[in-house]
Design a protein around this motif. Structure first.
Motif, PDB file in Angstrom:
ATOM      1  N   LEU A   5       0.818  -1.220   0.051  1.00  0.00           N
ATOM      2  CA  LEU A   5      -0.016   0.179  -0.005  1.00  0.00           C
ATOM      3  C   LEU A   5       0.730   1.262   0.018  1.00  0.00           C
ATOM      4  O   LEU A   5       0.549   2.245  -0.853  1.00  0.00           O
ATOM      5  CB  LEU A   5      -0.875   0.156   1.243  1.00  0.00           C
ATOM      6  CG  LEU A   5      -2.011  -0.980   1.070  1.00  0.00           C
ATOM      7  CD1 LEU A   5      -2.674  -0.921   2.240  1.00  0.00           C
ATOM      8  CD2 LEU A   5      -3.006  -0.792  -0.097  1.00  0.00           C
ATOM      9  N   ILE A   6       2.031   1.213   0.857  1.00  0.00           N
ATOM     10  CA  ILE A   6       2.717   2.436   1.113  1.00  0.00           C
ATOM     11  C   ILE A   6       3.491   2.607  -0.355  1.00  0.00           C
ATOM     12  O   ILE A   6       3.558   3.768  -1.045  1.00  0.00           O
ATOM     13  CB  ILE A   6       3.829   2.282   1.926  1.00  0.00           C
ATOM     14  CG1 ILE A   6       3.024   2.342   3.502  1.00  0.00           C
ATOM     15  CG2 ILE A   6       5.032   3.450   1.937  1.00  0.00           C
ATOM     16  CD1 ILE A   6       4.006   1.958   4.625  1.00  0.00           C
ATOM     17  N   LEU A   7       4.082   1.490  -1.080  1.00  0.00           N
ATOM     18  CA  LEU A   7       4.628   1.665  -2.469  1.00  0.00           C
ATOM     19  C   LEU A   7       3.841   2.374  -3.420  1.00  0.00           C
ATOM     20  O   LEU A   7       4.227   2.777  -4.235  1.00  0.00           O
ATOM     21  CB  LEU A   7       5.352   0.280  -2.597  1.00  0.00           C
ATOM     22  CG  LEU A   7       6.583  -0.045  -1.667  1.00  0.00           C
ATOM     23  CD1 LEU A   7       7.302  -1.441  -2.201  1.00  0.00           C
ATOM     24  CD2 LEU A   7       7.865   0.996  -1.982  1.00  0.00           C
ATOM     25  N   SER A   8       2.493   1.534  -3.552  1.00  0.00           N
ATOM     26  CA  SER A   8       1.822   1.945  -4.534  1.00  0.00           C
ATOM     27  C   SER A   8       1.364   3.356  -4.492  1.00  0.00           C
ATOM     28  O   SER A   8       1.186   4.004  -5.336  1.00  0.00           O
ATOM     29  CB  SER A   8       0.374   0.847  -4.425  1.00  0.00           C
ATOM     30  OG  SER A   8      -0.270   1.042  -3.203  1.00  0.00           O
ATOM     31  N   GLY A   9       1.050   3.910  -3.208  1.00  0.00           N
ATOM     32  CA  GLY A   9       0.886   5.256  -2.979  1.00  0.00           C
ATOM     33  C   GLY A   9       1.790   6.188  -3.219  1.00  0.00           C
ATOM     34  O   GLY A   9       1.731   7.441  -3.928  1.00  0.00           O
ATOM     35  N   LEU A  10       3.025   6.028  -3.166  1.00  0.00           N
ATOM     36  CA  LEU A  10       4.377   6.564  -3.418  1.00  0.00           C
ATOM     37  C   LEU A  10       4.548   6.601  -5.049  1.00  0.00           C
ATOM     38  O   LEU A  10       4.534   7.607  -5.932  1.00  0.00           O
ATOM     39  CB  LEU A  10       5.573   5.933  -2.852  1.00  0.00           C
ATOM     40  CG  LEU A  10       5.779   5.950  -1.332  1.00  0.00           C
ATOM     41  CD1 LEU A  10       7.044   5.513  -0.963  1.00  0.00           C
ATOM     42  CD2 LEU A  10       5.812   7.644  -1.106  1.00  0.00           C
ATOM     43  N   PHE A  11       4.213   5.327  -5.712  1.00  0.00           N
ATOM     44  CA  PHE A  11       4.203   5.258  -7.188  1.00  0.00           C
ATOM     45  C   PHE A  11       3.091   6.405  -7.846  1.00  0.00           C
ATOM     46  O   PHE A  11       3.583   7.176  -8.592  1.00  0.00           O
ATOM     47  CB  PHE A  11       3.917   4.033  -7.379  1.00  0.00           C
ATOM     48  CG  PHE A  11       4.007   3.615  -8.807  1.00  0.00           C
ATOM     49  CD1 PHE A  11       5.278   4.096  -9.827  1.00  0.00           C
ATOM     50  CD2 PHE A  11       3.008   3.563  -9.606  1.00  0.00           C
ATOM     51  CE1 PHE A  11       5.206   3.709 -10.892  1.00  0.00           C
ATOM     52  CE2 PHE A  11       3.022   3.255 -11.126  1.00  0.00           C
ATOM     53  CZ  PHE A  11       4.330   3.518 -11.831  1.00  0.00           C
ATOM     54  N   LEU A  12       2.027   6.230  -7.145  1.00  0.00           N
ATOM     55  CA  LEU A  12       0.746   7.110  -7.738  1.00  0.00           C
ATOM     56  C   LEU A  12       1.097   8.711  -7.495  1.00  0.00           C
ATOM     57  O   LEU A  12       0.913   9.459  -8.225  1.00  0.00           O
ATOM     58  CB  LEU A  12      -0.553   6.949  -7.072  1.00  0.00           C
ATOM     59  CG  LEU A  12      -0.917   5.338  -7.555  1.00  0.00           C
ATOM     60  CD1 LEU A  12      -2.268   5.189  -6.604  1.00  0.00           C
ATOM     61  CD2 LEU A  12      -1.393   5.362  -8.865  1.00  0.00           C
ATOM     62  N   ALA A  13       1.747   8.849  -6.348  1.00  0.00           N
ATOM     63  CA  ALA A  13       2.173  10.307  -6.080  1.00  0.00           C
ATOM     64  C   ALA A  13       3.219  10.789  -7.263  1.00  0.00           C
ATOM     65  O   ALA A  13       3.300  11.957  -7.735  1.00  0.00           O
ATOM     66  CB  ALA A  13       2.698  10.468  -4.890  1.00  0.00           C
ATOM     67  N   LEU A  14       3.954  10.018  -7.453  1.00  0.00           N
ATOM     68  CA  LEU A  14       5.050  10.460  -8.473  1.00  0.00           C
ATOM     69  C   LEU A  14       4.469  10.435  -9.776  1.00  0.00           C
ATOM     70  O   LEU A  14       4.960  11.454 -10.669  1.00  0.00           O
ATOM     71  CB  LEU A  14       6.053   9.125  -8.539  1.00  0.00           C
ATOM     72  CG  LEU A  14       7.304   9.139  -7.630  1.00  0.00           C
ATOM     73  CD1 LEU A  14       8.138   8.032  -7.789  1.00  0.00           C
ATOM     74  CD2 LEU A  14       8.198  10.460  -7.474  1.00  0.00           C
TER      75      LEU A  14
END
Length: 60
Positions: A5-14
């Motif tokens: 969840l954290i990694l997907s949130g960071l990817f979407l933010a990027l």
């Protein structure tokens, strides 16, 4: 699961932030680009040498 969840949130933010930065960031002048380009290759060379020394065990 939390890590994903954290990694997907960071990817979407990027995906959102990078296009915004590219669109609204001021373009550097030719002089600034020349100054930066003079430093890039020497810094890459230093990084490669340090990486090789770490790989050989010379730097802990």
């Amino acid at each position: 699961m939390t890590l994903m969840l954290i990694l997907s949130g960071l990817f979407l933010a990027l995906l959102v932030v990078i296009p915004l930065i590219e669109r609204y960031a001021p373009q550097p002048s030719t002089e600034t680009q020349n100054k930066l380009s003079r430093w890039i290759l020497p810094l890459v060379a230093v990084g490669l040498v340090l990486a090789m020394l770490r790989q050989c065990g010379a730097i802990p």
